[in-house]
Design a protein around this motif. Structure first.
Motif, mmCIF file in Angstrom:
data_model
loop_
_atom_site.group_PDB
_atom_site.id
_atom_site.type_symbol
_atom_site.label_atom_id
_atom_site.label_comp_id
_atom_site.label_asym_id
_atom_site.label_seq_id
_atom_site.Cartn_x
_atom_site.Cartn_y
_atom_site.Cartn_z
ATOM 1 N N VAL A 1 7.327 3.605 0.155
ATOM 2 C CA VAL A 1 6.187 4.447 0.708
ATOM 3 C C VAL A 1 5.179 4.544 -0.050
ATOM 4 O O VAL A 1 4.033 4.636 0.548
ATOM 5 C CB VAL A 1 7.080 5.850 0.745
ATOM 6 C CG1 VAL A 1 5.843 7.168 1.155
ATOM 7 C CG2 VAL A 1 8.116 5.833 1.707
ATOM 8 N N GLU A 2 4.822 4.551 -1.223
ATOM 9 C CA GLU A 2 3.783 4.581 -2.238
ATOM 10 C C GLU A 2 3.141 3.315 -2.082
ATOM 11 O O GLU A 2 2.014 3.602 -1.886
ATOM 12 C CB GLU A 2 4.335 4.750 -3.817
ATOM 13 C CG GLU A 2 5.035 6.081 -4.031
ATOM 14 C CD GLU A 2 4.192 7.083 -3.822
ATOM 15 O OE1 GLU A 2 2.763 7.036 -4.068
ATOM 16 O OE2 GLU A 2 4.711 8.345 -3.579
ATOM 17 N N GLU A 3 3.961 2.066 -1.868
ATOM 18 C CA GLU A 3 3.050 0.906 -1.702
ATOM 19 C C GLU A 3 2.123 0.776 -0.216
ATOM 20 O O GLU A 3 1.330 0.443 -0.316
ATOM 21 C CB GLU A 3 4.023 -0.227 -1.670
ATOM 22 C CG GLU A 3 3.378 -1.507 -1.454
ATOM 23 C CD GLU A 3 4.625 -2.518 -1.509
ATOM 24 O OE1 GLU A 3 3.935 -3.878 -1.122
ATOM 25 O OE2 GLU A 3 5.494 -2.500 -1.805
ATOM 26 N N ARG A 4 3.006 1.412 0.736
ATOM 27 C CA ARG A 4 2.231 1.627 2.165
ATOM 28 C C ARG A 4 1.257 2.633 1.832
ATOM 29 O O ARG A 4 0.357 2.345 2.655
ATOM 30 C CB ARG A 4 3.425 2.059 2.823
ATOM 31 C CG ARG A 4 4.572 1.235 3.290
ATOM 32 C CD ARG A 4 4.051 -0.148 4.056
ATOM 33 N NE ARG A 4 5.142 -1.188 4.213
ATOM 34 C CZ ARG A 4 5.962 -1.279 5.187
ATOM 35 N NH1 ARG A 4 5.897 -0.370 6.088
ATOM 36 N NH2 ARG A 4 6.985 -2.085 5.186
ATOM 37 N N LYS A 5 1.374 3.668 1.271
ATOM 38 C CA LYS A 5 0.218 4.626 1.073
ATOM 39 C C LYS A 5 -0.988 4.133 0.346
ATOM 40 O O LYS A 5 -2.237 4.023 0.832
ATOM 41 C CB LYS A 5 0.734 5.757 0.356
ATOM 42 C CG LYS A 5 1.561 6.790 1.228
ATOM 43 C CD LYS A 5 2.124 8.150 0.111
ATOM 44 C CE LYS A 5 2.853 8.834 1.072
ATOM 45 N NZ LYS A 5 3.233 10.256 0.136
ATOM 46 N N ALA A 6 -0.460 3.261 -0.672
ATOM 47 C CA ALA A 6 -1.695 2.460 -1.172
ATOM 48 C C ALA A 6 -2.477 1.442 -0.414
ATOM 49 O O ALA A 6 -3.470 1.374 -0.589
ATOM 50 C CB ALA A 6 -1.303 1.809 -2.481
#
Length: 317
Positions: A228-233
């Motif tokens: 999720v953090e990777e997609r947000k970034a």
């Protein structure tokens, strides 16, 4: 000894049960009568019962002051509206308070005036008449000054208490409204939790039917959070690039318009040149009378023969 099967409760069910429990507790608290409402009941009932008596008393005082209500004395003759007692609001209560303050100030003035006149007349017609010495006036003024100071201190204390109570009342009213809104939200929370649980069940069923379709649904919580953090970034980076491209878009648009303006005359010249070349080619064919076709056929035959001879003789061009 046989043991009973333990029933495991899902986190969503536990949250729904907790929300339902809290909602029942709030409803039980709200079903109780608030103390301030109990305190206000005797005042409201007394005002409702004594409204007629107050109006009669006020009319009697106004009759002593003057029979004409429009003589410019500024005495208010309207009764308190019963609607403010049925559905009191801060504005209506403040209006009633201002009305009663004005009314009691005028009643006090009329009472003091009447008592003073009565005492003065009794002092004159008394036998023997009452004679007041300067010493008595001085003592009376001193006692009046002490009484005024004590009364002023009491008024100051009462004003401070009233201001404190008003601040607390407004704070409690704000908290009460916030609790009402949160209670309404809490009433909808169990249904929302049930809907989310149904949606989760549907997703799990779809994942079991197609186990290899979306492998990211089977990842543990830590990896899911990292994804999720990777997609947000990535989304943040795409937004940043989009902002940069949006900033460059006006300049690129102007440059495109400039190139389009330069390309328009060139396109016109190309079309004119193409038309002129076609016209010259047509005239040349007309002048040769078909000889060009024979020459072109001979040229193709010579090129074919040359290619055959090169292949036969293994020649390289």
């Amino acid at each position: 000894m046989s043991s009973k099967p333990t029933r495991h409760m899902s986190p969503g069910s536990a949250d729904a049960a907790s929300a339902t429990k809290v909602l029942h507790a709030l409803e039980a608290l709200q079903s109780r009568e608030i103390a301030i409402i109990k305190i206000s009941e005797p005042i409201s009932s007394a005002l409702a019962q004594d409204n007629t008596n107050i109006a009669d008393h006020r009319n009697a005082v106004e009759g002593n002051s003057g029979n004409d209500n429009n003589n410019g004395n500024g005495i208010r003759t309207s009764d308190v509206s019963n609607s403010s007692l049925d559905a009191p609001t801060p504005a209506s209560l403040e209006a009633d308070l201002a009305h009663y303050k004005e009314l009691f100030a005028k009643l006090r003035f009329s009472y003091v005036e009447q008592v003073t006149k009565e005492k003065f007349i009794r002092a004159i017609v008394g036998d023997p008449p009452l004679i007041v010495s300067p010493q008595d006036n001085a003592e009376l003024e001193a006692s009046n000054a002490e009484a005024k100071a004590a009364l002023k201190a009491l008024k100051t204390e009462v004003s401070r208490m009233v201001a404190d109570l008003e601040i607390r009342g407004r704070a409690l009213a704000a908290r009460y409204q916030r609790v009402q809104l949160e209670t309404a939200t809490l009433r909808d929370l169990p249904d929302k939790i049930a809907g989310l649980e149904d949606h989760i069940t549907e997703l799990r069923t779809a994942q079991r039917l197609e186990p290899g379709a979306r492998p990211e649904l089977n990842m543990p919580l830590a990896k899911t959070a990292a994804l999720v953090e990777e997609r947000k970034a990535r989304v943040h980076e795409l937004d940043r690039q989009l902002e940069q491209l949006s900033a460059l878009a006006p300049r690129k648009r102007k440059e495109t318009e400039r190139l389009q303006a330069e390309l328009t005359p060139l396109e016109t010249r190309r079309q004119n040149s193409t038309a002129a070349a076609r016209e010259a080619h047509r005239r040349k064919e007309a002048a040769l009378g078909g000889v060009e076709d024979d020459l072109e056929a001979k040229g193709r035959w010579y090129r074919a023969q040359e290619a055959v001879l090169k292949q036969m003789l293994d020649l390289q061009s």
